[in-house]
Design an enzyme around this catalytic site. Structure first.
Site, short mmCIF file in Angstrom:
data_model
loop_
_atom_site.label_atom_id
_atom_site.label_comp_id
_atom_site.label_asym_id
_atom_site.label_seq_id
_atom_site.Cartn_x
_atom_site.Cartn_y
_atom_site.Cartn_z
N SER A 1 -7.99 -3.92 -31.61
CA SER A 1 -7.41 -2.62 -31.29
C SER A 1 -5.99 -2.76 -30.77
CB SER A 1 -8.26 -1.89 -30.26
OG SER A 1 -8.32 -2.64 -29.08
N LYS B 1 -5.90 -2.11 -23.20
CA LYS B 1 -5.11 -1.14 -23.96
C LYS B 1 -3.77 -0.97 -23.27
CE LYS B 1 -8.58 0.43 -26.65
NZ LYS B 1 -9.20 -0.83 -26.93
#
Lengths: 166, 321
Positions: free
Chosen positions: B38, B116
């Site tokens: 991701s 993230k």
């Protein structure tokens, strides 16, 4: 040649100093691990948990073991990191686990309209015992489970109120 | 007796070492593996590359799935996950900057940790697919760099800052990726104060970012096209919007010493030019407070094309970096 003698003297002193410092360092590490992972004492104050906790401040012992295994249950008084200010810790009671359906009064002083809410997965609903003076999940919504940092065990100060929180 | 003593000594040492290790990993820094893609290509770039995709089981032709050479290559490429250094000093005051890559606990599964990037700070407005959302106090908006396969705030909403467990500073393994990690935005600047409210929309003919089409300046604000830096042409603008200003630096240019600050696109973070803060030569004072946008940083002119390199304007007032 003289500096060789000084060096030997200094080596002895340096080793002693290092040993003392390492003892202190190990003790501080042990303190950190106990405080973070086993049990700690916290000073709590504020009106949001009356009558369970006093207004002027209590010292309570909180354990940090059960929340890691997911063993926080309904009705537990927990220490939670505030979702509105990560530097503050708040003490509230868990009134709903994930999947529970709750209804509460939007504003207890004004009308009677109640709001229904389902606690989403991975979240808990926390509320102060004093519904009139508490900012809790009725204001900022259900909080993620991982914000819980500990469960209150018993109160140690003031001495006349020593014992479990009921 | 000797064995018991030895065992006791070993246990004591292990216990002490364990306690010290836990304290360091809680307060200083720790090393964690990055799983998943991701954050490609910033972290784990091989997973999202063409080769990485070909090696995935579902994409490989059935015949070679049992070939030992194929399995070896697959092991070397796909399983070479990045290991990153996560620092914990940021948890003393929770002061994060837009662009920080952080490790946080999942709001839906409390035992999982995600890595993230923070793209929204408290009080900022984020535009998601259909509407504009304001990030509440004490929360942040996180998104993965690889938008196609990232479970982030676009799914579970803004996360409380209290869920953050550390900030990623560098990649430590594999060694050739060491120092390859760079924060996208200029670090060291307190971007909390800059607080982007929303992207300013410019009406009329504009110069904009080629990457994300964020408008920077109107053609009316163009003062001079005849600047140039060592990488090519550069345009001087009266006023520029949708940029964040970096740290001030002293730089020597062809026209003398200046104090300048690099400017970055607010949406994609790419470097677009610089702003003149102070000019030390009297003849250069007119530049103070104005902005330079360099042509090499992919800026679209109002006609849609890049800057026209074949302009026949004289090269006056050139400034070289």
């Amino acid at each position: 040649m003289r500096w060789l003698r000084y060096l030997n003297q200094w080596r002895g002193t340096a080793k002693e100093a290092f040993d003392q410092v390492s003892i202190v360092a190990k003790f501080l590490c042990l303190l950190h691990v106990t405080d973070r992972y086993i049990i700690s004492s916290t000073h709590v104050q504020g009106p949001s948990m009356l009558p369970t906790l006093n207004l002027t401040g209590d010292v309570i012992l909180a354990e940090h073991v059960s929340h890691r295994f997911g063993k926080i249950g309904l009705g537990d008084v927990v220490l939670v990191r505030s979702p509105t200010d990560p530097m503050k810790m708040v003490t509230k009671r868990v009134l709903g686990l994930e999947g529970h359906r709750l209804s509460f009064f939007a504003d207890p002083l004004v009308g009677d309209d109640s709001v229904n809410v389902v606690v989403p997965k991975g979240h808990v609903w926390i509320q102060g015992d004093n519904v009139h003076a508490s900012t809790d999940s009725r204001n900022f919504g259900p909080v993620p489970y991982d914000l819980i940092e500990g469960k209150a065990l018993l109160r140690v100060w003031p001495l006349r109120c020593f014992g479990s929180l009921r | 007796m000797g064995i018991q003593n030895l065992l006791w000594q070993v246990t004591k040492k292990a216990f002490t070492g364990g306690i010290i290790g836990v304290t360091i990993s809680d307060r200083c820094c720790s090393v964690v593996p990055v799983r998943g893609d991701s954050m490609s290509p910033t972290l784990n770039p091989q997973r999202n590359s063409y080769l990485g995709k070909c090696l995935l089981e579902e994409n490989a032709p059935k015949l070679i799935l049992f070939d030992p050479y194929f399995l070896l290559i697959r092991l070397l490429i796909l399983d070479a996950d990045d290991y990153v250094l996560v620092e914990k000093f940021c948890l003393q005051d929770y002061k994060f900057v837009r662009g920080d890559v952080v490790v946080f606990s999942s709001p839906t599964h409390f035992k999982d940790k995600y890595i993230k990037r923070i793209v929204g700070l408290p009080g900022e407005w984020i535009s998601s697919s259909r509407d504009v959302i304001r990030v509440p106090e004490g929360h942040c908006w996180v998104e993965g760099d690889n938008k196609a396969s990232s479970l982030d705030s676009r799914t579970f909403g803004p996360i409380p800052l209290g869920l953050i467990r550390g900030r990623v500073t560098s990649v430590v393994w594999p060694p050739q990726r060491f120092l390859a990690f760079r924060p996208r935005f200029s670090s060291g600047v307190d971007l909390l104060k800059m607080g982007r409210l929303f992207v300013i929309d410019l009406q009329g003919e504009t110069y904009s970012c080629k990457h994300c089409h964020t408008p920077f300046a109107l053609t009316d604000d163009l003062i001079s096209k005849s600047f140039h830096c060592k990488h090519g042409r550069a345009y001087l603008f009266e006023n520029v919007v949708n940029v964040t200003v970096g740290e001030m630096e002293h730089r020597i240019m062809m026209t003398g010493w200046h104090t300048v600050a690099d400017i970055f696109c607010v949406c994609c973070g790419s470097l677009v030019g610089w702003k003149y803060e102070i000019a030390y030569e009297k003849s250069q004072k007119y530049k103070e407070g104005k902005f330079i946008i360099e042509s090499r940083f992919k800026v679209l002119g109002p006609d849609g094309g890049g800057y026209d390199m074949n302009e026949d304007e004289p090269m006056i007032g050139s400034d070289e970096e």
